[in-house]
Design an enzyme around this catalytic site. Structure first.
Site, PDB file in Angstrom:
ATOM      1  N   ASP A  35     -39.062  11.294 -37.206  1.00  0.00           N
ATOM      2  CA  ASP A  35     -39.217  12.295 -35.958  1.00  0.00           C
ATOM      3  C   ASP A  35     -38.243  12.478 -35.253  1.00  0.00           C
ATOM      4  O   ASP A  35     -37.909  13.223 -34.424  1.00  0.00           O
ATOM      5  CB  ASP A  35     -40.447  11.700 -35.179  1.00  0.00           C
ATOM      6  CG  ASP A  35     -40.064  10.437 -34.564  1.00  0.00           C
ATOM      7  OD1 ASP A  35     -41.007   9.883 -33.905  1.00  0.00           O
ATOM      8  OD2 ASP A  35     -38.974   9.752 -34.762  1.00  0.00           O
ATOM      9  N   ASP A  77     -41.378   8.587 -42.521  1.00  0.00           N
ATOM     10  CA  ASP A  77     -41.753   7.660 -41.464  1.00  0.00           C
ATOM     11  C   ASP A  77     -43.275   7.914 -40.929  1.00  0.00           C
ATOM     12  O   ASP A  77     -43.641   9.155 -41.379  1.00  0.00           O
ATOM     13  CB  ASP A  77     -41.045   8.059 -40.008  1.00  0.00           C
ATOM     14  CG  ASP A  77     -41.399   7.470 -39.005  1.00  0.00           C
ATOM     15  OD1 ASP A  77     -41.722   6.067 -39.005  1.00  0.00           O
ATOM     16  OD2 ASP A  77     -41.690   7.912 -37.918  1.00  0.00           O
ATOM     17  N   ASP A 119     -35.180   7.159 -35.547  1.00  0.00           N
ATOM     18  CA  ASP A 119     -35.080   7.051 -36.934  1.00  0.00           C
ATOM     19  C   ASP A 119     -33.609   7.355 -37.234  1.00  0.00           C
ATOM     20  O   ASP A 119     -33.265   7.831 -38.361  1.00  0.00           O
ATOM     21  CB  ASP A 119     -35.990   7.878 -37.742  1.00  0.00           C
ATOM     22  CG  ASP A 119     -37.365   7.340 -37.625  1.00  0.00           C
ATOM     23  OD1 ASP A 119     -37.587   6.066 -37.854  1.00  0.00           O
ATOM     24  OD2 ASP A 119     -38.436   8.193 -37.469  1.00  0.00           O
TER      25      ASP A 119
END
Length: 627
Positions: A520, A327, A524
């Site tokens: 993080d 990400d 997610d």
């Protein structure tokens, strides 16, 4: 050394002393015709050192679970005594117990090492109530209570500083030795150590929900999620032990019966001795003990570097990782905006542009507004904004120095009848106008972490074949970050569901290794759960990250992803070294024993010696400081 270990050591030393004395006496006075005289003498050290092994063997038979190493040792030693090989019978039991003691000490040392590394459990909390301070159990402190943390004490609960300044040692949580400075308004994490000033904190979580409790729970439960290799060894031992007992019985009976049928002397004593040697050699202690110890050491070694691994299965998957998906925001970038470029209109001073924009945005807590205020610094009192009006999705309009100042996006400018110039920028553009005068625009961007490029480089050096970045950000901004840190495959403007779909597509592609997703941990969670290994970045205090991820990097350092791979690969290398070494040595010795070439002393080495060497090798998994 524990009390039980000290007691065992005393028994070993006493039995060893008696054994040496008996060996000397028997050498001086062989008494080959009256050998039975020595039997009761040898039984003394035998029962001193082996009574618990005999008891376990009897209990195993009573519980209908007889096939373990205790039964193998019992059959082998009693058989040797019956055959008149008293010294060898005692030696097998004695050296077996020495090996068990060594294994127990090594495991205890590994556990103590991990306990020291993870010694973050607070003993008490200084609760402030009605002007009085009382030391209470952290589990009894309610959310919103005020606690006092003195220098040298461990922070017992997650909270926010309401008074005091200090530095916190967070090495047990993050593996980093540099203290973190805190002041009023700062959030602090339980498990860190207060170094200097007195801090008053307002608690934000109960103890069972705090960071320290969650980490301890995960470490304690890590052994529940076994690797495929570890599960294989457990199943292997369950079938292997009865198989070798049956093989030993056949070795002791079939050749003599065949010899007898052929009219040859059956030589029962020789074949029974070979079968007993076979039993001692075949004891699976080396693998059963060293394999879990290797994984345990790998998890502990990772913990010492601020990498929390939830189970040995994830170490095995991480060792085989060949694809890593990141990400962007909060993982490879700081996740906070900053002013990176000013584009003032002709005739407008850049500082005037920045100060007017910051003054208009001073009452907003939007990340873009905060970045403008930080860049502008302290503003003159004359630039105080009044009648500020926030227009949702467009920006802010305020009165400054008697004039209307508008700060926002291109849509707001067009509402005011202005047509801002087009500039080349990868970040977010904030436009400003005073009355009907266009002042210019400001580029704001989320900058990459300082060690992000190094992290990508380390992954490539560690053999990762494919590195992908997924983000919901605009394409230009995503590609600009990717170019800076060395990622060539980027997918931008994705919703959370799109990220899951993209990871699913990558998982469905043919590949030899496993897929790692790094996020993080806040938004997610679905992708972290779907990947082969989910890694949460910068997850201190993040419940979502700790819940969804398989591995948690306890500080905000992407370079530790490559370190976790090196730790995992070292652990798996040690595991396979022990498996291959054990199988080769035991295989050769079993063949020699069946042929009558290997004696009971060779069998002792094949059992105890191999176990000691494998345990010593397994403890190397804890040593990760120089990886």
């Amino acid at each position: 050394m524990k009390k039980k270990q000290k007691k065992m050591l005393r028994r070993i030393l006493i039995a060893l002393g008696l054994y040496i004395v008996l060996m000397i006496v028997q050498h001086l006075f062989p008494l080959s015709e009256m050998k039975l005289i020595y039997l009761p003498l040898y039984l003394i050290p035998y029962f001193i050192v082996g009574s618990d092994v005999l008891r376990k063997a009897v209990q195993g038979i009573a519980n209908r679970q007889p096939f373990d190493e205790s039964l193998l040792m019992t059959i082998a030693t009693i058989g040797a005594m019956v055959l008149g090989e008293y010294p060898e019978g005692v030696a097998v039991m004695l050296f077996y117990q020495i090996g068990e003691f060594f294994q127990s000490y090594a495991v205890g040392k590994s556990r103590r090492s991990i306990s020291a590394l993870m010694d973050i459990r607070p003993d008490y909390a200084n609760l402030e109530r009605d002007g009085q301070i009382a030391a209470v159990d952290p589990e009894s402190v309610e959310v919103g209570s005020v606690i006092l943390v003195k220098p040298g004490e461990r922070v017992p609960l997650d909270g926010v500083v309401i008074e005091g300044q200090s530095a916190l040692n967070m090495a047990a949580l993050t593996g980093e030795s540099v203290p973190q400075d805190v002041e009023p308004g700062a959030h602090v994490i339980s498990g860190s150590v207060n170094l200097t000033g007195v801090l008053r904190l307002r608690t934000e979580k109960r103890y069972e929900d705090s960071t320290v409790a969650r980490i301890l729970e995960l470490v304690e439960n890590a052994s529940m999620k076994k690797a495929k290799t570890e599960n294989f060894i457990t199943r292997f031992a369950r079938w292997y032990t009865p198989a070798v007992v049956i093989a030993a019985v056949l070795l002791a009976t079939v050749p003599p019966v065949v010899r007898l049928a052929m009219g040859i002397t059956p030589d029962w004593g020789n074949w029974i001795y070979r079968a007993l040697t076979f039993l001692v050699i075949s004891c699976p202690c080396a693998m059963v003990i060293s394999i879990p110890l290797s994984f345990f050491g790998g998890i502990g070694g990772a913990s010492s570097r601020g990498i929390l691994v939830k189970g040995s299965s994830y170490l095995e998957l991480m060792a085989n990782a060949d694809r890593v998906v990141f990400d962007k925001t909060g993982t490879l970038t700081h996740g906070t905006f900053e002013v990176v470029h000013l584009f003032p209109a002709p005739g407008v001073d850049a500082q005037t542009l920045l100060q007017l924009a910051a003054a208009a945005e001073r009452f907003s807590d939007h990340p873009v507004s905060l970045s403008l205020q930080e860049a502008a610094g302290e503003l003159p009192e004359a630039l105080a904004a009044t009648n500020a009006e926030e227009r949702s999705g467009r920006g802010v309009i305020a009165e400054i120095l008697g004039e209307t100042v508008a700060v926002g996006n291109r849509k707001l400018m067009r509402e005011l009848g202005l047509d801002p110039e087009t500039v080349e920028a990868t970040g977010t553009l904030v436009f400003a106008a005073r009355g009907k005068e266009y002042l210019g625009c400001i580029e704001i961007a989320d900058r990459p972490k300082e060690n992000a490029a190094g992290a990508i480089r380390s992954l490539k050096e560690n053999g990762v074949k494919r590195i992908v970045m997924l983000t919901g950000d605009r394409r230009a901004a995503a590609e600009a970050v990717a170019q800076k840190i060395g990622i060539t495959e980027v997918y931008s403007e994705l919703l959370p569901g799109d990220k899951v779909d993209r990871v699913e597509a990558l998982l469905n592609e043919k590949a030899d290794g496993s897929l790692v997703f790094v996020g993080d941990g806040i938004n997610d969670a679905p992708v972290l759960a779907r990947a082969d290994v989910g890694v949460a970045m910068g997850a201190i205090g993040s419940d979502a990250a700790i819940e969804a991820a398989d591995i948690v990097l306890m500080d905000d350092d992407p370079e530790k992803l490559a370190l976790s791979m090196r730790i995992a690969r070292k652990t798996m290398r040690i595991v396979w070294e022990n498996i291959l070494f054990t199988l080769i040595v035991k295989g050769v010795c079993l063949l020699l024993g069946a042929l009558g070439i290997a004696s009971m002393w060779i069998a002792i080495f094949a059992d105890v010696g191999v176990m000691v060497l494998c345990v010593l090798n397994a403890t190397r998994a804890l040593m990760v400081r120089h990886l």
